[in-house]
Design an enzyme around this catalytic site. Structure first.
Site, PDB file in Angstrom:
ATOM      1  N   VAL A   1     -10.432   9.677  11.874  1.00 18.58           N
ATOM      2  CA  VAL A   1      -9.360   8.686  11.926  1.00 18.58           C
ATOM      3  C   VAL A   1      -9.832   7.407  11.238  1.00 18.58           C
ATOM      4  O   VAL A   1     -10.824   6.805  11.657  1.00 18.58           O
ATOM      5  CB  VAL A   1      -8.944   8.366  13.375  1.00 18.58           C
TER       6      VAL A   1
ATOM      7  N   ASP B   1     -15.698   1.605   3.806  1.00 15.99           N
ATOM      8  CA  ASP B   1     -14.726   0.935   2.951  1.00 15.99           C
ATOM      9  C   ASP B   1     -13.826   2.020   2.374  1.00 15.99           C
ATOM     10  O   ASP B   1     -14.254   2.822   1.539  1.00 15.99           O
ATOM     11  CB  ASP B   1     -15.445   0.182   1.823  1.00 15.99           C
TER      12      ASP B   1
ATOM     13  N   TYR C   1       3.688  -3.715   0.046  1.00 20.31           N
ATOM     14  CA  TYR C   1       3.752  -2.803   1.184  1.00 20.31           C
ATOM     15  C   TYR C   1       4.746  -1.677   0.939  1.00 20.31           C
ATOM     16  O   TYR C   1       4.428  -0.497   1.119  1.00 20.31           O
ATOM     17  CB  TYR C   1       4.130  -3.590   2.438  1.00 20.31           C
TER      18      TYR C   1
ATOM     19  N   LYS D   1       3.704   2.296   0.439  1.00 17.90           N
ATOM     20  CA  LYS D   1       4.092   3.294   1.431  1.00 17.90           C
ATOM     21  C   LYS D   1       4.973   4.394   0.836  1.00 17.90           C
ATOM     22  O   LYS D   1       4.841   5.564   1.209  1.00 17.90           O
ATOM     23  CB  LYS D   1       4.798   2.617   2.614  1.00 17.90           C
TER      24      LYS D   1
ATOM     25  N   VAL E   1       4.787  -2.148  16.836  1.00 17.07           N
ATOM     26  CA  VAL E   1       3.900  -2.658  17.885  1.00 17.07           C
ATOM     27  C   VAL E   1       3.284  -3.966  17.398  1.00 17.07           C
ATOM     28  O   VAL E   1       3.003  -4.121  16.209  1.00 17.07           O
ATOM     29  CB  VAL E   1       2.778  -1.640  18.207  1.00 17.07           C
TER      30      VAL E   1
END
Length: 270
Positions: free
Chosen positions: A11, A63, A156, A160, A189
């Site tokens: 992860v 990294d 962004y 994405k 969140v």
């Protein structure tokens, strides 16, 4: 042992927020988890929590934009935990914010290295082994911004939507190998990244509505519920039940069972 007993998961961005919630959930279901992020101190805390609950975790500073760093982390993870069955690509950045003609092009491109180069490097390092073993799963934590045009958020949104396309391309190439790839929106969140966005002068200047929403969520305990929902979604995809949906992007309200039934019905009709 849990539904992931005997499996190894990696992860990225596991030191906080969604990455931490995902890592802890996977460990709770029996996976041995390699935790990657830039901050080893944060990862040690997460690893300690997992170990205290009886799980196994290996923290590794990495990294995610650097090929050598990723390859070293993958090698260390596999030496320490075993062959990786599940990759969760979670690292991300929200900015830079502002019109394309005003943002720093180098900062904008740095964001793409995290959104696009990182999953490419991880898949390049891990997919050969997964394909050779005939099993494996990849989950990229994308965002609802992937299907939006949001002025002053081009880095962004572009990163994405490109991430989702990389997932779709990989799934098409992996057809018949036993390896599945998915993209998900994690939900909303108030994480540390959200705080950094809220406090950014550029975000305050160009994205006032989003900053107000973040400010309202910062004091609302209910705004944290999507952490568990996101972790559960990753676990569901890791279970293998939804492998037939490989290549797709899903948001938390999406009903995976309904999507699977729809796909099966379409194939039966052919």
């Amino acid at each position: 042992m849990g539904i992931l007993g005997g499996q190894v998961a990696l992860v990225s961005g596991a030191g906080r927020g969604f990455g931490r919630a995902i890592a802890e959930r996977l460990a709770g279901e029996g996976a041995r988890v390699a935790l990657l992020a830039r901050s080893l101190e944060q990862l040690e805390e997460v690893a300690g929590t997992i170990r205290a609950s009886g799980g196994e975790a290996l923290p590794l500073a990495c990294d995610v934009t650097d090929r050598a760093s990723i390859e070293a982390a993958v090698e260390a993870a596999q030496e320490g935990l075993g062959r990786i069955d599940l990759l969760v690509n979670n690292a991300g950045v929200p900015g830079p914010f502002g019109p394309i003609w005003e943002v720093d092009p180098d900062e904008w491109w740095r964001a793409q290295e995290i959104h696009i180069r990182a999953p490419m490097l991880f898949m390049h390092a891990l997919l050969p082994g997964m394909v050779a073993r005939g099993r494996g799963r990849v989950v990229c934590v994308s965002a609802i911004a992937s299907r939006m045009v949001a002025p002053n958020l081009s880095a962004y949104c572009t990163g994405k939507i490109a991430q989702n396309r990389v997932v779709a391309e990989a799934a098409a190439e992996l057809a018949g190998t036993g390896v599945s790839v998915f993209a998900i929106d994690p939900g909303f969140v108030f994480t540390q990244l959200a705080r950094e966005t809220m406090e950014s002068p550029e975000a305050q200047k160009y994205l006032g509505g989003m900053v107000d929403r973040l400010r309202a969520a910062s004091g609302d305990p209910a705004a944290q519920t999507d952490l568990a929902r996101c972790a559960q979604r990753v676990l569901d995809l890791a279970s293998g039940r939804y492998d037939a949906l490989s290549g797709n992007y899903y948001e938390l309200p999406d009903d995976l069972d309904a999507e699977l039934e729809k796909k099966n019905s379409t194939e039966d009709a052919r």
